[in-house]
Design an enzyme around this catalytic site. Sequence first.
Site, PDB file in Angstrom:
ATOM      1  N   HIS A   1      -7.298   0.042  -0.926  1.00  0.00           N
ATOM      2  CA  HIS A   1      -6.318  -0.689  -1.485  1.00  0.00           C
ATOM      3  C   HIS A   1      -7.084  -2.003  -1.495  1.00  0.00           C
ATOM      4  CE1 HIS A   1      -2.111  -2.442  -2.245  1.00  0.00           C
ATOM      5  NE2 HIS A   1      -2.911  -2.713  -2.989  1.00  0.00           N
TER       6      HIS A   1
ATOM      7  N   GLU B   1       0.991   9.123  -6.668  1.00  0.00           N
ATOM      8  CA  GLU B   1       1.684  10.243  -6.406  1.00  0.00           C
ATOM      9  C   GLU B   1       2.319  10.565  -7.855  1.00  0.00           C
ATOM     10  OE1 GLU B   1       2.493  12.666  -2.806  1.00  0.00           O
ATOM     11  OE2 GLU B   1       3.111  10.595  -2.066  1.00  0.00           O
TER      12      GLU B   1
ATOM     13  N   THR C   1       0.952  -1.060   0.099  1.00  0.00           N
ATOM     14  CA  THR C   1      -0.071  -0.036   0.043  1.00  0.00           C
ATOM     15  C   THR C   1       0.764   1.201   0.007  1.00  0.00           C
ATOM     16  OG1 THR C   1      -1.752  -1.116   1.184  1.00  0.00           O
ATOM     17  CG2 THR C   1      -1.857   1.334   1.104  1.00  0.00           C
TER      18      THR C   1
END
Length: 138
Positions: free
Chosen positions: A76, A50, A42
Amino acid sequence: MKDNLAAGITHTHTFRVPLEKTVPRLYPESALFREMPEVFATGYLVGFIEWACMEALQPFLDEGERSVGTMINVSHSAATPPGMEVTAQVRLVEVNGKRTLWEVEVHDEKDLISKGSHERFTINLEQFKERLKKKEQG
């Protein structure tokens, strides 16, 4: 930032997950992490999201500007083994001064693995480094 940055821009970014981006390698100092299955971590997923948003924003930044992540709100929901490709699809949904808000979705070769939002702020890199230097000095 350039004046033509506006909601609606999209970007797709793809990456093949290496063994080095799996859970046991996220914090190898921790036995708890080392004992976990070798799936896309994760923490690395967040970095991948990002990266996709940074790439989307890059053409709209002026000289000396960068963007920093300030908020992440994503799921996730499925495990991805190493060797599988992941694809992030990001869409700019809001521009408010130096703040941008992104809608994000990530798929591996089989499943939707992540969905949510990510906020970034545009900074002047040199000014940011100066503030950080002052913080380090106390």
